[in-house]
Design an enzyme around this catalytic site. Structure first.
Site, PDB file in Angstrom:
ATOM      1  N   HIS A 140      21.020 -21.769  -8.084  1.00 13.84           N
ATOM      2  CA  HIS A 140      19.917 -20.723  -8.365  1.00 13.84           C
ATOM      3  C   HIS A 140      18.915 -21.200  -9.066  1.00 13.84           C
ATOM      4  O   HIS A 140      17.892 -20.747  -8.570  1.00 13.84           O
ATOM      5  CB  HIS A 140      20.788 -19.989  -9.709  1.00 13.84           C
ATOM      6  CG  HIS A 140      20.192 -18.660 -10.118  1.00 13.84           C
ATOM      7  ND1 HIS A 140      20.032 -17.787  -9.437  1.00 13.84           N
ATOM      8  CD2 HIS A 140      19.701 -18.353 -11.319  1.00 13.84           C
ATOM      9  CE1 HIS A 140      19.266 -16.666  -9.960  1.00 13.84           C
ATOM     10  NE2 HIS A 140      19.430 -17.006 -11.322  1.00 13.84           N
ATOM     11  N   CYS A 186      19.513 -10.743 -10.987  1.00 12.61           N
ATOM     12  CA  CYS A 186      18.842 -11.548 -10.300  1.00 12.61           C
ATOM     13  C   CYS A 186      19.769 -11.768  -9.159  1.00 12.61           C
ATOM     14  O   CYS A 186      19.439 -12.520  -8.159  1.00 12.61           O
ATOM     15  CB  CYS A 186      18.687 -12.906 -11.208  1.00 12.61           C
ATOM     16  SG  CYS A 186      17.900 -12.689 -12.573  1.00 12.61           S
ATOM     17  N   ASP A 201     -26.558   3.947   3.166  1.00 13.77           N
ATOM     18  CA  ASP A 201     -26.594   3.916   4.468  1.00 13.77           C
ATOM     19  C   ASP A 201     -27.014   2.375   5.024  1.00 13.77           C
ATOM     20  O   ASP A 201     -26.621   2.105   6.104  1.00 13.77           O
ATOM     21  CB  ASP A 201     -27.427   4.998   5.108  1.00 13.77           C
ATOM     22  CG  ASP A 201     -27.144   5.130   6.478  1.00 13.77           C
ATOM     23  OD1 ASP A 201     -27.656   4.392   7.332  1.00 13.77           O
ATOM     24  OD2 ASP A 201     -26.567   6.249   6.907  1.00 13.77           O
ATOM     25  N   HIS A 245      11.249 -17.092  -8.090  1.00 14.46           N
ATOM     26  CA  HIS A 245      12.387 -16.319  -8.272  1.00 14.46           C
ATOM     27  C   HIS A 245      12.376 -14.904  -7.789  1.00 14.46           C
ATOM     28  O   HIS A 245      11.585 -13.978  -8.540  1.00 14.46           O
ATOM     29  CB  HIS A 245      12.811 -16.376  -9.920  1.00 14.46           C
ATOM     30  CG  HIS A 245      14.213 -15.672 -10.228  1.00 14.46           C
ATOM     31  ND1 HIS A 245      14.912 -15.207  -9.379  1.00 14.46           N
ATOM     32  CD2 HIS A 245      14.751 -15.593 -11.196  1.00 14.46           C
ATOM     33  CE1 HIS A 245      16.040 -14.798  -9.699  1.00 14.46           C
ATOM     34  NE2 HIS A 245      15.940 -15.005 -10.971  1.00 14.46           N
ATOM     35  N   HIS A 293     -31.784  11.533   8.836  1.00 13.78           N
ATOM     36  CA  HIS A 293     -30.305  11.312   9.422  1.00 13.78           C
ATOM     37  C   HIS A 293     -29.948  12.006  10.332  1.00 13.78           C
ATOM     38  O   HIS A 293     -29.106  13.327  10.031  1.00 13.78           O
ATOM     39  CB  HIS A 293     -29.252  10.976   8.403  1.00 13.78           C
ATOM     40  CG  HIS A 293     -28.002  10.625   8.796  1.00 13.78           C
ATOM     41  ND1 HIS A 293     -27.169  11.215   9.314  1.00 13.78           N
ATOM     42  CD2 HIS A 293     -27.436   9.239   8.485  1.00 13.78           C
ATOM     43  CE1 HIS A 293     -26.137  10.401   9.643  1.00 13.78           C
ATOM     44  NE2 HIS A 293     -26.363   9.359   9.207  1.00 13.78           N
TER      45      HIS A 293
END
Length: 1763
Positions: free
Chosen positions: A696, A561, A1522, A740, A1339
């Protein structure tokens, strides 16, 4: 004797609280010793410390253990009280007396060196007790440095003296601990007769019959008091039983450790134990009076002197009266005019002595000097640190990516000031909390908490900027990428520019990192080339060094840490040790690994309820947090020298370990307190001066209470030296706001503390959710400790700087603390007199340039107080510059903003500068436009220009010519300037200007000089030395003055060619002096001829102008000086030219191969200056071209016009100076033009004359062209760890191909295998099959049916469902995510539908990872053209995630509806929408499911209703997909916001396609999408599908590429149709590139159709069946199965393949591979070079080295190899 000096050393440290007064004294000495002005003091303290450590090592173990660890002898002042209880107490006090006295003596005389002038004839030394040792050191040393050299021996004597006294005294009276525990060894008795006291003591000893060693004795009397020594029991009896002493005023001296000055217990043997042998070089120099005999001691050596002193100190009675009497007598005899009593500290003896002298010598002036007070008053910080280790460390830049949107320091501060708690549920891009979190803790490998604090969009990164390929970027840990980004931003914030101030070889990087989540989880799912360099920790800081080309160390620090604060300490240590001169440091943490959550949760570290509740009664653990931050550190003196902004100053940093804690993860308050004291001592501060501690404070019960205890005990003690009421200690912790950050926790706290200093406010602590933790000390308020629940003002104190401490605890036991001091304000010490400033903006891409401009304009307009000079200085001298550029010249910030704003619109169309060196020609002016004061402002302000002018003027004067400085400064009248001085001034100013431009980084590629300017041109070209040029010019001018009659001849400038003049001028005699252009000619001759010619030419229509010159240069008038000029200059040496010279004499270019001598210049004096002819030759030869930039060196731009008119395509011709214009304004205009032209400029040199008037401002940072590079963690394999979840159906191992399995999209299963958790399916479909007729023909693009990407998606859904149905238990239900879909080449239906048009589909499933890789192969073209990865996921988790976006999406839908009502948005019917869509796609009725569309520029929604009949057998009908998703394409192709007249937009990819519920026939849905620009003419958006008010589907990151409409016929044309002409778009030319939608990857081999064995079964009775087998060497990575990108047409095959291969491996568009594209800019590195070189060898048979791609520079170099 005029002045006598007496130096007095007392026998003790100043009285008072040893932890207050003494600490302050020694703290001051410590701080002074760090400064460069006090090297002897520093050496002395180091020597004393070294000697003390040596003596400590000599002790026996029991005594060694008594002494605490110390870095400096001064540290022991903290332990005086405790040490008095030990056998070392006296010894340490003796050494501290020595250190204090000699340290003060040295410091005083280093500050006042002239006062160290002591001579034996006028200086006397007197001392008492241990002060005799200090006096001895001075007496033995004639110079101050020698005191340091003898101090080690004197230290040993002092320490051993204390040890012997303790040893002897303990032998006289038992004392188990403190030697004074039974009472004092010395009493001071006041107001008694010394003789009577002595007699009383003698009688007492006799009456008691004590042994001699136990007797009391009188060892000192000074007239006012008597000192009596003896064992405590003896003295106690004496003062309680002896009648004489019972009634006296007496004081036991309990602080004095033991007794001495008695021969009853000490002898010569003790003296010998104490005195070492000392080098004989030290001899007695000054008289030192004995306090026993009262006479100066006589000694042959230092050893002899110290033995005498020690014998007297141990065995003899002090007779101070004798000393005073004898010193006084000596002074009387000398009869000085004045006396000075120099005392180390005030004392009663000093006062009595001065009083006696004043009485005995009333006519003498008597003064005193208190050194202690003088030293305490010495100023600090007036000199640089004496060395690196003594420096303070300046924080000069910072940047961050913190949770809650805190993407920069200002946003971070806003978050803190608002008191926000930013914890939230874990985002879905990390892992699925529905499956990976179990609050009950029963499911293996899950976390009990779903909370954390997260950075927004951690995958965003500008890969191109940092030279990384997309592939490398994706595989590189995002925290390392963000470390690189924040390092850049912090460096930019600091004003760092490569090559300025700190050298890159002296820069290092230090980063804290404690996890490898991304490597372990995300990139580890598919290990690639960059798995190691992209994921291992060492590469984080290493990549920063590599990118910035820093040569210093790169360290990755892991202390859990505290990693980032430990990294900052390591960076500071490297600066203090001198390893580096600048450090970039910080920490990084990006959370993606659920395992770490599970481990911390099971280890009871994490809060199950949310954020960090620091100091709250209910604190239940910490909340995890992302975070990446960087700061830039320098030694303070370097930062000040570099004119940096100083955000804060690190005074000290240290780390220790909680080794005595109850467990490795548990903090230890004693170790922490020890650390705080250690850093306070190193910093030289009183802990009570610290006003803020950033703790801390994670919110754990053990950690918070231990840290609070240690912090308050040191910085706010409850007893002893306590805090003042007006000096509270504020404490806080950033973790209550944003969790933290683990490895990044320290950098978060550090940056917060910098902001607290900057803002002067301590933000509120928000960790108290219920009430204060009762485990905290109850007396916090009494100790004046404040936990600010509301924001608190931190007042700046005028007489002292604010101090803070940042504290970090590592879970592995480490504690790191840093003391920080606020930065002192720096006043401006000069003024910037420049009227206008150059404002520069640049970027690596057009998008970034536009965003940089926007941000800058907004920044300027929001700050009316901003200085335009500071703005220009910051943006030019303190920023890096790139190839997309904008610059403006402004006199105010308002003007700057108004001039920059128009560039925002035009920036996207700007062409970048190539980066190639642009030829720059220096043109040197002649004398035609001379004026007084040429370069006056430059001479006044520019040190560089003034330096060269002064040097040149010095040469002028040494050659006996008159100084030309008055001409430059303007302190002369024109009529008083001779021809000689004028010519010299012109040439010297031109040379100085050239040198000034060179200092700006502008160096000539060639030179040309006009007439007199040729001398300067030849000097700059290296042909002539400065001295030779001056000599030639001065000699020529002197001869002109003496041999040519002034004003008899003249020169005429005519706007005509020489031929035209000759034709029109008739018979009037003239000579052509200069040909300046096609129609610009200068003539010379007699004045009468010139006047006649002027009239004649004017009558003919030609413009003429008479030049105001005394002679006709370059005519026969010059003949009179030629012979003498040859004679006088024949010794001049000419060298070969270093650059091409464009010669007006020869009308050609001259190079180093041409010989130039003095005859050339003599000829140039007489002959015609053919300036135009020279230019023409330079053009014809290719030396000069359209890109050449001309820079005129001269007092006015005359040549520039000649050049522009002769070479009509001249890019630019710019002046250096201009008549009647401020020099700096002219320079600024020219620099502005040069910058915009892409010329590199050294802006630091330009601003250097005014830098002390300029300040770095906090301008906006670089605007990144970001893209999201993120490998998503898929499935739940972190939970299963090899245990399949859900379990596979055990009956499904090998499945024969089903004859009955057929759908509208999958026409035949070729093979189907299930083995060992894997599944492989091969299938076939035909585009011309009747079952696909409706969806393919319906299409249509370019008039032809197309198998759309959504049809391919349906195939993927179908095969994935087939695998699921066959592999998993029937009760299991999955959501199918068609992800990472890429469609590279369209499949257009053939005209001849009688022939099958097959496509093959391969699906490979990893059933444990819950994923299926699907690929499509076109047999007709033998290419893999499409691929996707399908993931089986939990649809309920999708719905949960999407629900958080519902409010946002529905609000946008409502807004669009409202805009449609008011007419602000367009509402379209079905027919109108599909009619508009018809510009690109012809949709049949089957597809027309959008009932209405509301469109507003880049945003749209559609109401969709599906037909009741799906029209086939589908899993997810492609026309349903589509109908919902094509809204994204409609915005681009059907609306008016985007240019779809000249372009069309098609989709090659999406990131994921998910439908949480089936798309039901007849169902009603709402679709919403917004399309935003992405990279390289592309657009991206997320399509949301809603059923009612619930989001039931999302297609994420659907991408559309923009193509010229002329490409439509190339993309969408059946293979059996020849190309039809495409409609031409005006102004557009048809590209020669074969189109491909997206950069993609290569298939090493085409797939093979392998016959199946009979026992494998077959779906078709008439066929043995085939399966698509994996080619040899094929990688399972789907990228390897894609088609090569298409290179430009017209190349040979090898070149095409090579370029396609390069594009594939770099994952870039092949269109970027232009001839001048730099390989490095495309992201190539050594690893990629190896890969590509190997592939070129294998696939093209090329013989190349592994490093080939590192050795070439551009794509053109690669092509050269292949030709």
């Amino acid at each position: 004797m005029t002045r006598a000096k007496v130096i007095y050393f007392s026998g003790e440290i100043p009285q008072g609280d040893p932890e207050g007064d003494q600490r302050n004294l020694f703290r001051k000495l410590h701080l002074l010793s760090k400064e460069r002005d006090y090297p002897i003091l520093a050496s002395f303290l180091e020597t004393v410390t070294w000697a003390m450590k040596e003596e400590h090592r000599r002790l026996v173990r029991a005594q060694r253990d008594l002494l605490p660890t110390f870095e400096s002898i001064l540290d022991l002042t903290d332990h005086v009280v405790e040490l008095r209880k030990t056998s070392l107490g006296g010894a340490i006090e003796r050494v501290l007396v020595l250190a204090f006295q000699l340290g003060s003596f040295i410091a005083y005389h280093e500050a006042h060196p002239l006062e160290y002038n002591f001579q034996a004839s006028d200086t006397f030394l007197i001392a008492r007790g241990p002060g005799m040792l200090s006096a001895a050191a001075v007496a033995l040393c004639p110079s101050l440095p020698m005191i340091s050299s003898i101090s080690a021996d004197i230290t040993r004597v002092a320490f051993r003296f204390g040890l012997v006294v303790d040893q002897v005294c303990r032998s006289l009276e038992v004392s188990p601990d403190e030697i004074n525990s039974a009472g004092a060894w010395i009493y001071c008795v006041y107001g008694v007769d010394p003789q009577k006291a002595h007699e009383a003591v003698t009688r007492f000893n006799a009456e008691k019959a004590y042994a001699e060693t136990s007797m009391a004795s009188v060892f000192n009397d000074d007239g006012k008091s008597v000192s009596i020594g003896g064992p405590p029991s003896t003295l106690k009896t004496l003062f309680t039983e002896c009648d004489f002493f019972k009634r006296t005023k007496n004081v036991p001296m309990k602080k004095v450790q033991g007794m001495w000055h008695t021969g009853k217990v000490y002898g010569t043997e003790h003296v010998h134990q104490i005195i070492p042998k000392i080098h004989q070089k030290h001899q007695l120099y000054l008289p030192l009076f004995s306090p026993v005999k009262g006479q100066p001691l006589e000694a042959a050596s230092a050893t002899d002197l110290l033995e005498q002193i020690m014998e007297e100190m141990l065995t003899q009675r002090i007779r101070w009266d004798r000393t005073i009497q004898n010193v006084t007598e000596r002074l009387k005899q000398a009869s000085p005019e004045s006396t000075q009593l120099i005392a180390i500290q005030p004392s009663q003896y000093v006062e009595s002595l001065i009083g006696q002298w004043r009485a005995d010598m009333p006519t003498t002036t008597h003064t005193t000097e208190d050194m202690m007070s003088a030293v305490m008053d010495l100023p600090l910080g007036n000199s640089r640190a004496k060395d690196a280790k003594s420096s303070k460390i300046a924080v000069v830049g910072m940047a961050c990516r913190f949770p809650g949107g805190a993407d920069n320091a200002e946003k971070f501060w806003e978050l803190l000031a608002q008191g926000r708690d930013v914890h939230s549920p874990i985002p879905s891009d990390r892992f699925n909390i529905e499956t990976h979190v179990d609050p009950a803790g029963k499911v293996p490998n899950t976390s009990k908490t779903p909370y954390g604090c997260f950075v927004d969009n951690p995958g965003l990164f500008d890969a191109m900027f940092f030279g990384m390929s997309p592939r490398e970027a994706e595989q590189t840990d995002p925290m390392q990428r963000l470390a690189l980004v924040t390092a850049y931003e912090a460096l930019e914030h600091s004003g760092y520019v490569h090559g300025r101030g700190i050298h890159a070889r002296r820069v290092g990087t230090f980063y804290g990192q404690a996890s490898d989540d991304y490597r372990e989880v995300n990139s580890g799912q598919d290990v690639g080339t960059y798995f190691i360099p992209g994921g291992c920790r060492a590469f984080g800081p290493g990549r920063i060094n590599y990118f910035f080309k820093f040569w210093g160390p790169s360290f990755s620090v892991d202390t859990a840490c505290s990693s980032s604060l430990a990294a900052i300490q390591a960076a500071c240590t490297s600066l203090w040790s001198g390893d580096v001169d600048m450090a970039i440091t910080g920490g990084m943490n990006i959370i993606t690994n659920s395992d770490v959550y599970a481990g911390l949760s099971n280890g009871h570290f994490l809060s199950p309820t949310g954020g960090c509740k620091t100091w709250d009664e209910g604190a239940d653990g910490y909340c995890r947090a992302d975070g990446v931050g960087s700061v830039v550190l320098k030694r303070l003196e370097d930062a000040e020298a570099d004119n940096d902004n100083i955000l804060g100053v690190v005074l000290a940093a240290a780390t220790d370990h909680s080794a005595e804690a109850v467990s490795i993860t548990h903090p230890h308050d004693v170790a922490q307190a020890h650390l705080y004291n250690q850093v306070a001592r190193r910093a030289g501060i009183d802990p009570l001066a610290v006003g803020y501690v950033e703790m801390h404070g994670t919110g754990t019960q053990a950690g918070d209470s231990n840290e609070m205890k240690s912090v308050t005990n040191v910085f706010a003690p409850s007893t002893g030296h306590i805090r003042d009421r007006d000096s509270p200690l504020h404490i806080g912790t950033v973790k209550s706001n944003m969790g933290h950050g683990e490895a990044a926790a320290g950098i978060m706290a550090f940056v917060k503390t910098m902001l607290v200093f900057q803002k002067g406010i301590i933000p509120p602590h928000i960790g108290i959710k219920t009430r204060f933790n009762p485990a905290l000390p109850e007396d916090l308020a009494k100790r004046n400790v404040v936990i600010p629940v509301t924001a608190a003002i931190w007042v700046r104190n005028s007489d002292r700087k604010r101090l803070a401490m940042v504290n970090n605890f590592g879970a592995a036991g480490g504690n790191t603390s840093i003391i920080i001091e606020e930065a002192a304000p720096r006043p401006r010490t000069s003024e910037d007199v420049r009227k206008a400033q150059v404002i520069t903006v640049s970027a690596k891409t057009a998008n970034s340039l536009q965003e940089n401009l926007k941000a800058l304009v907004d920044y300027i307009e929001a700050r009316s107080e901003l200085s335009v000079a500071d703005l220009a200085y910051t943006l030019s001298a303190r920023r890096n510059h790139y190839n997309y550029r904008v610059s403006v010249l402004a006199t105010s910030t308002a003007e700057a903003a108004s001039l920059l704003r128009p560039h925002i619109k035009t920036s996207l169309s700007q062409t970048p500068h190539s980066g190639k060196q642009v030829p720059i020609a220096f043109a040197f002016t002649g004398q035609g436009t001379f004026y007084i004061g040429i370069g006056a402002q430059l001479y006044r302000d520019s040190h560089e220009f003034r330096k060269h002018i002064d040097q040149l003027d010095s040469l002028v004067r040494r050659q006996n010519f008159a100084s030309f400085l008055p001409v430059v400064s303007g302190n002369v009248q024109p009529e008083d300037v001779s021809i000689v001085t004028m010519n010299l001034a012109i040439v010297c100013v031109e040379i100085a200007l050239a040198r000034l431009w060179e200092s700006f980084g502008i160096k000539p590629s060639m030179v040309i000089g006009h007439s007199l300017g040729e001398y300067a041109a030849l000097a700059v070209a290296g042909v002539l030395s400065d001295s030779a040029a001056i000599f030639l010019v001065g000699t020529r001018a002197r001869l002109l003055t003496s041999k040519c009659t002034s004003r008899t001849h003249g020169m005429l400038s005519v706007r005509a060619s020489a031929a035209d003049i000759k034709h029109a001028g008739g018979d009037i005699p003239f000579e052509v002096s200069c040909i300046n252009g096609p129609n610009e000619t200068v003539l010379g001759g007699t004045l009468s001829n010139m006047e006649a010619l002027s009239a004649t030419l004017a009558a003919a229509g030609y413009r003429t102008f008479k030049l105001d010159l005394p002679h006709a240069y370059h005519t026969y008038q010059m003949d009179t000086i030629v012979d003498e000029l040859v004679k006088q200059t024949e010794t001049v040496v000419c060298k070969k030219t270093t650059i091409p010279i464009i010669s007006p004499r020869f009308s050609r270019v001259m190079t180093s191969e041409d010989s130039i001598d003095v005859s050339y210049l003599i000829g140039a004096t007489r002959e015609t200056v053919d300036f135009a002819g020279a230019l023409d030759d330079a053009w014809q030869s290719g030396l000069v071209n359209e890109s050449t930039i001309w820079l005129e060196m001269g007092h006015h731009p005359t040549c520039s016009g000649f050049i522009s008119r002769t070479l009509s395509s001249t890019r630019m011709a710019l002046p250096s100076l201009q008549r009647d214009t401020d020099n700096w304004l002219t320079l600024a205009k020219t620099l502005c033009s040069l910058y915009s032209a892409g010329i590199p400029i050294d802006w630091n040199e330009y601003h250097r004359p005014f830098e002390q008037a300029l300040r770095l401002i906090d301008a906006p940072t670089y605007a990144w062209t970001n893209k999201n590079y993120w490998i998503q963690y898929r499935g739940d394999w972190n939970l299963t760890k090899g245990r399949a979840m859900p379990k596979l159906d055990p009956t499904t191992t090998v499945v024969p191909v089903s004859k009955r399995f057929q759908t509208s999209s999958i026409h035949r299963l070729i093979s189907e295998q299930y083995t060992d958790g894997k599944a492989i399916l091969s299938a076939e479909s035909s585009i011309t099959d009747p079952s696909l007729q409706g969806v393919v023909d319906g299409h249509a693009m370019n008039g032809y049916g197309v198998a759309s990407s959504f049809l391919h998606a349906e195939m993927a859904f179908t095969l994935a469902k087939r695998v699921s149905d066959k592999s998993f238990a029937s009760a299991v239900s999955f959501g199918i995510n068609v992800a990472d879909f890429e469609y590279h080449e369209p499949v257009v239906k053939l005209i001849n539908t009688s022939e099958p048009q097959p496509i093959l589909v391969s699906a490979e499933a990893d059933l444990e990872k819950m994923e299926v890789h699907v690929k499509w192969f076109n047999p007709a073209k033998e290419i893999w053209y499409c691929h996707a990865t399908v993931f089986y996921e939990d649809p309920s988790s999708w719905l949960s995630t999407w629900s958080r976006s519902t409010k946002l999406i529905t609000s946008r839908i409502d807004a669009l509806n409202d805009m449609a009502v008011t007419g602000k948005a367009s509402k379209l019917t079905t027919d109108l929408a599909y009619s508009l869509f018809g510009k690109l796609v012809g949709y049949s009725k089957l597809y027309q499911t959008m009932q209405s569309v509301i469109l507003n520029e880049d945003e749209a929604m559609a109401e969709v209703q599906f037909p009741e009949d799906t029209g086939g057998s589908w899993t997810v009908p492609p026309h349903f997909i589509d109908g919902l998703i094509s809204l994204s394409g409609f915005i681009l192709n059907g609306g008016t916001h985007f240019d779809n007249t000249n372009n069309f937009f098609i989709t090659p990819s999406w990131k994921s396609m998910r439908f949480a519920r089936p798309l039901t026939p007849g169902g009603r849905y709402t679709a919403y999408v917004r399309m935003v620009p992405s990279d390289n003419h592309s657009f991206v958006g997320d399509v949301y599908v809603l059923q009612g008010s619930e989001i039931v589907g999302v297609v994420e990151a659907i991408l559309f590429l923009q193509w010229p409409r002329v490409m439509l016929n190339r993309f969408f044309r059946p293979a059996d149709v020849t190309a039809k002409p495409a409609a031409k778009v005006p102004g557009k030319s048809e590209p020669s590139t074969r189109p491909h939608f997206k950069p993609h990857h290569v298939s090493r081999h085409k797939p093979t159709l392998t016959p199946r064995s009979p026992d494998e079964g077959s779906e078709n009775s008439d066929s043995s069946g085939v399966i698509i087998s994996r080619p040899g060497g094929y990688s399972s990575s789907d990228q390897d199965m894609e088609e090569l990108p298409s290179p430009p047409a017209g190349m040979n095959d090898d070149m095409e393949k090579a370029l396609a291969l390069v594009a594939e491996e770099l994952a870039v568009d092949i269109g970027l591979l232009t001839d001048d594209a730099l390989i490095a800019d495309l992201g190539l590195d050594s690893l990629m070079s190896l890969v590509m070189s190997q592939r070129l060898r294998e696939e093209l048979g090329l013989e190349i080295r592994d490093a080939f791609f590192l050795e070439i520079t551009t794509i053109q170099d690669l092509k050269a190899l292949l030709r």
